[in-house]
Design a protein around this motif. Sequence first.
Motif, PDB file in Angstrom:
ATOM      1  N   UNK A   1       0.893  -1.352  -0.045  1.00 40.07           N
ATOM      2  CA  UNK A   1      -0.012   0.058   0.000  1.00 40.07           C
ATOM      3  C   UNK A   1       0.940   1.395   0.137  1.00 40.07           C
ATOM      4  N   UNK A   2       0.433   2.211  -0.774  1.00 33.51           N
ATOM      5  CA  UNK A   2       1.114   3.516  -0.837  1.00 33.51           C
ATOM      6  C   UNK A   2       0.547   4.589  -0.029  1.00 33.51           C
ATOM      7  N   UNK A   3       1.244   5.112   0.980  1.00 27.67           N
ATOM      8  CA  UNK A   3       0.462   6.144   1.819  1.00 27.67           C
ATOM      9  C   UNK A   3       0.197   7.506   0.969  1.00 27.67           C
ATOM     10  N   UNK A   4      -0.758   8.247   1.042  1.00 25.01           N
ATOM     11  CA  UNK A   4      -1.379   9.412   0.588  1.00 25.01           C
ATOM     12  C   UNK A   4      -1.025  10.428   1.255  1.00 25.01           C
ATOM     13  N   UNK A   5      -0.369  10.445   2.547  1.00 17.50           N
ATOM     14  CA  UNK A   5      -0.270  11.632   3.300  1.00 17.50           C
ATOM     15  C   UNK A   5       0.422  12.846   2.834  1.00 17.50           C
ATOM     16  N   UNK A   6       1.634  12.557   2.249  1.00 21.56           N
ATOM     17  CA  UNK A   6       2.309  13.694   1.778  1.00 21.56           C
ATOM     18  C   UNK A   6       1.765  14.392   0.426  1.00 21.56           C
ATOM     19  N   UNK A   7       0.996  13.416  -0.344  1.00 19.14           N
ATOM     20  CA  UNK A   7       0.117  13.978  -1.401  1.00 19.14           C
ATOM     21  C   UNK A   7      -0.945  14.941  -0.959  1.00 19.14           C
ATOM     22  N   UNK A   8      -1.775  14.435  -0.059  1.00 13.23           N
ATOM     23  CA  UNK A   8      -2.633  15.233   0.595  1.00 13.23           C
ATOM     24  C   UNK A   8      -2.243  16.552   1.272  1.00 13.23           C
ATOM     25  N   UNK A   9      -1.442  16.459   1.688  1.00  6.29           N
ATOM     26  CA  UNK A   9      -0.732  17.360   2.578  1.00  6.29           C
ATOM     27  C   UNK A   9      -0.181  18.703   1.512  1.00  6.29           C
ATOM     28  N   UNK A  10       0.043  18.179   0.521  1.00  9.24           N
ATOM     29  CA  UNK A  10       0.546  19.147  -0.699  1.00  9.24           C
ATOM     30  C   UNK A  10      -0.473  19.688  -1.321  1.00  9.24           C
ATOM     31  N   UNK A  11      -1.641  18.815  -1.698  1.00 11.83           N
ATOM     32  CA  UNK A  11      -2.743  19.624  -2.291  1.00 11.83           C
ATOM     33  C   UNK A  11      -3.576  20.366  -1.367  1.00 11.83           C
ATOM     34  N   UNK A  12      -3.399  20.316  -0.070  1.00 15.90           N
ATOM     35  CA  UNK A  12      -4.228  21.289   0.939  1.00 15.90           C
ATOM     36  C   UNK A  12      -3.404  22.546   0.884  1.00 15.90           C
ATOM     37  N   UNK A  13      -1.990  22.335   0.806  1.00 11.13           N
ATOM     38  CA  UNK A  13      -1.390  23.544   0.845  1.00 11.13           C
ATOM     39  C   UNK A  13      -1.326  24.299  -0.575  1.00 11.13           C
ATOM     40  N   UNK A  14      -1.498  23.714  -1.656  1.00  9.12           N
ATOM     41  CA  UNK A  14      -1.661  24.388  -2.930  1.00  9.12           C
ATOM     42  C   UNK A  14      -3.117  24.999  -3.036  1.00  9.12           C
TER      43      UNK A  14
END
Length: 358
Positions: free
Chosen positions: A22-35
């Motif tokens: 499984x690939x964690x999505x945490x970094x991607x979600x944090x980046x989307x929230x910041x954008x």
Amino acid sequence: MTYKFRLGLRPQWTLGGDDGAPVPLQDMLALLAAIDATGNIAGACRACDLSYRHAWGVLRRFEGIFGTQLLITNRRQGTQLSPFAQRLLWANRRIEARLMPTLDSMASELQEELARLLPENGPHLRLHASHGFAVESLMEHMGGRKPGLELRYRTAIEALASLERHECDLAGFQVPLGDFEAPIMDRYAQWLHADEYLLIHLAVRNTGLFVMAGNPKRIAGMADLARQDVRFVNRQIGSSTRYLVSLMLQRAGVSISEVQGYETNEFTHMAIAAHIASGMADTGVGVETAACRFGLDFIPLVRERYFFAIRKGALETPAMQDLLSIMRSPDYVGYVGQLVGYDARDTGRLQTLEEAFA
């Protein structure tokens, strides 16, 4: 006791596949929230402490996995999230709003269990309470200071029943001011005994309807919940807010059967706000603070007083006196007072039931 550590639990998304772990999505979600917050990738990189190259690598990787773009770049409007990314981000916000109180409660419970096994274990207090922002901030202000405070989120009735069974030291509950006070108090009556308990006043807060910014459905009050074009999201069965909703609908002459979404449940004010902000409902009832944090408009309906009930015999214990000192501190009172929709003028005040409900 003074904690040597602080436990925390957080939800985490993972993306599973047939060809690997499984690939964690945490970094991607944090980046989307910041954008979403900054409107551009450069600002998001600074907020997330990522290099520009690494950020684009994260985005491109997940665009490949999902098979769709996550960003839409426009020279005049900057960088925006694609509809797919917006929906993903809102799903994450709803999950966090729904689960965080439960996870915080579980972390507090586990921390107390572990702390009791350590040397120099001192007295602690057990708080059972319905979720609220003043309760949440009290736990933050306690930090590692004594007394230890174990928090379990419960409905108001569950909390008061726990106090009667000696399963907690403080029970949190809310009561609306005005016409709805009497029926709510009747609901609590079998657990609130004037000869046994004292009340600690926590705060007064505004409760009302959440609607999308600009109120596009032109919702003005509870009577509008009978409209066919209005979708409602309710609090969970057993909660005092859900009972208050039923009282307000009755006052407005609206049958529960007329309300589209009455059986759709969320467990916190923030989850109600996230549900509406993501477009899954048009309105719901909650505390003004949550509406503000999700950029929603707020239609005030009632003001509620929030109390902690304690046993009279517990008042003079060192742990309770320490807690009262923290609740009356300028730092805590000032923090509660700046919460949108909260009034902290009487925070920490002791009252008998007769004084509070004369």
